[in-house]
Design an enzyme around this catalytic site. Structure first.
Site, mmCIF file in Angstrom:
data_model
loop_
_atom_site.group_PDB
_atom_site.id
_atom_site.type_symbol
_atom_site.label_atom_id
_atom_site.label_comp_id
_atom_site.label_asym_id
_atom_site.label_seq_id
_atom_site.Cartn_x
_atom_site.Cartn_y
_atom_site.Cartn_z
ATOM 1 N N HIS A 1 0.802 -1.222 0.000
ATOM 2 C CA HIS A 1 0.000 0.000 0.000
ATOM 3 C C HIS A 1 0.845 1.287 0.000
ATOM 4 C CE1 HIS A 1 -3.517 -2.481 0.952
ATOM 5 N NE2 HIS A 1 -2.888 -2.967 2.008
HETATM 6 O O1 RIB Z 1 -5.268 -0.009 4.384
HETATM 7 C C1 RIB Z 1 -3.869 0.041 4.274
HETATM 8 C C2 RIB Z 1 -3.306 1.137 5.116
HETATM 9 O O2 RIB Z 1 -3.602 0.886 6.472
HETATM 10 C C3 RIB Z 1 -1.767 1.220 5.037
HETATM 11 O O3 RIB Z 1 -1.380 2.556 5.227
HETATM 12 C C4 RIB Z 1 -1.319 0.380 6.195
HETATM 13 O O4 RIB Z 1 -0.055 0.810 6.730
HETATM 14 C C5 RIB Z 1 -2.395 0.666 7.201
HETATM 15 O O5 RIB Z 1 -2.036 1.860 7.863
#
Ligand code: RIB
Ligand code: CA
Length: 317
Positions: A243
């Site tokens: 992500h």
């Molecule tokens: O949904 C993914 C996000 O949530 C990313 O930033 C991960 O680090 C969590 O914070």
């Protein structure tokens, strides 16, 4: 070429950690003004510690790290320890860094730093709950004009949720903060689950990273192991979605992503769908035209993102 001034706001967190490695490797392009930690994946004392561990690992202890908000604006902190581990860095032996946390509050740092810059000059990269910037906007609305754009990881449209059936974690953790950001009038680029779930840390990609061989790349692989297992099992995929590194990949090479300017609104009332991002991708019924307020990423060159990540990690050799 002038360096791009950026402030990074994050909740490390395993994918945040790899995002920081990428950013720190590109200081010839990025003027990293500071890193602000927020309560998120794990509590603030651990996100602030973990950010400094990455600074020490990569040899960038001159980058100031600040602690921001300990909890969301209007709800209790909902962590993601089941994904990232109790310490927020499964795969890494955590320790108390020698590098100190800055004494100034992270929100004050954001306000003072933005006020010291020209209009539309600074890029905010946010990869956790958006509590810090929302608080800064409330305390000092004048700083909005100083931001060139906010590049944030959050939300979902065709892949709707990961923490609930209808919400992505960063927005779900602090929906009220996200609502303030999206209604602020400041340019936002939203890197949501629709694209991050196409940027999978497959076994072959992790193997390629391991072949780089330096301690930073090896640490990134050690992180991606447990991090990937959780999502691989959950989604039945070869590797978990990467992500947060997608935000820095966008800043460094926006051509890796395809975005569409459209309206995004955040659910802040319903218990069932709290944190849902309603993205008006097809610009609904004319009479219900909701104001466009974000550049929504819907396509990604995932191989390009990993090639960039490899190049970033190779700089630590
Ligand atoms: O949904 C993914 C996000 O949530 C990313 O930033 C991960 O680090 C969590 O914070
Ligand atoms: Ca994060």
């Amino acid at each position: 070429m002038a360096k791009l001034p950026i402030i990074i706001d994050c909740d490390p967190g395993q994918d945040d950690a790899i995002m920081l490695m990428m950013a720190f490797s590109q200081r010839d392009k990025l003027d990293i003004l500071g890193v602000v930690a927020v309560g998120g994946n794990v509590p603030l004392d651990k996100t602030g510690r973990n950010a400094r561990i990455i600074c020490e690992l990569t040899g960038h202890t001159d980058i100031p790290v600040y602690a921001g908000c300990v909890r969301p604006l209007a709800r209790d902190l909902h962590t993601a320890v089941e994904v990232h581990g109790e310490e927020g860095m499964s795969g890494v032996d955590v320790y108390e860094p020698d590098m100190p946390l800055q004494k100034k509050h992270g929100v004050d740092f954001i306000i003072e730093t933005l006020r010291a810059h020209k209009d539309a000059e600074v890029v905010l990269v946010i990869t956790g709950p958006m509590t810090n910037l929302a608080t800064a906007f409330t305390q000092a609305p004048d700083i909005k004009s100083k931001i060139k754009e906010i590049v944030l990881m959050g939300g979902g449209r065709t892949i709707v949720g990961n923490v609930t059936p209808s919400a992505e974690y960063n927005i779900y953790a602090d929906p009220h903060a996200a609502d303030i950001i999206y209604k602020s009038g400041v340019k936002t680029v939203t890197i949501g689950l629709d694209v991050t779930h196409r940027v999978l840390a497959s076994k072959a990609r992790v193997q390629r990273m391991k072949s780089i061989g330096n301690k930073v790349a090896v640490t990134a692989c050690n992180i991606l192991g447990p991090y990937s297992f959780y999502d691989s099992d959950k989604y039945g995929t070869d590797g978990g979605p990467l992500h947060d590194p997608c935000t820095i990949a966008y800043v460094l090479d926006p051509g890796l992503f395809t975005t569409k300017f459209c309206n995004l609104e955040v659910e802040t009332g319903s218990e069932l769908t709290l944190g849902h991002t309603s993205v008006d991708f097809w610009h609904g019924m004319p009479e219900s035209e909701r104001p466009k307020n974000t550049h929504w990423a819907y396509e990604v060159d995932d191989d390009g993102v990993y090639d960039l990540l490899y190049r970033c990690l190779e700089t630590f050799s």
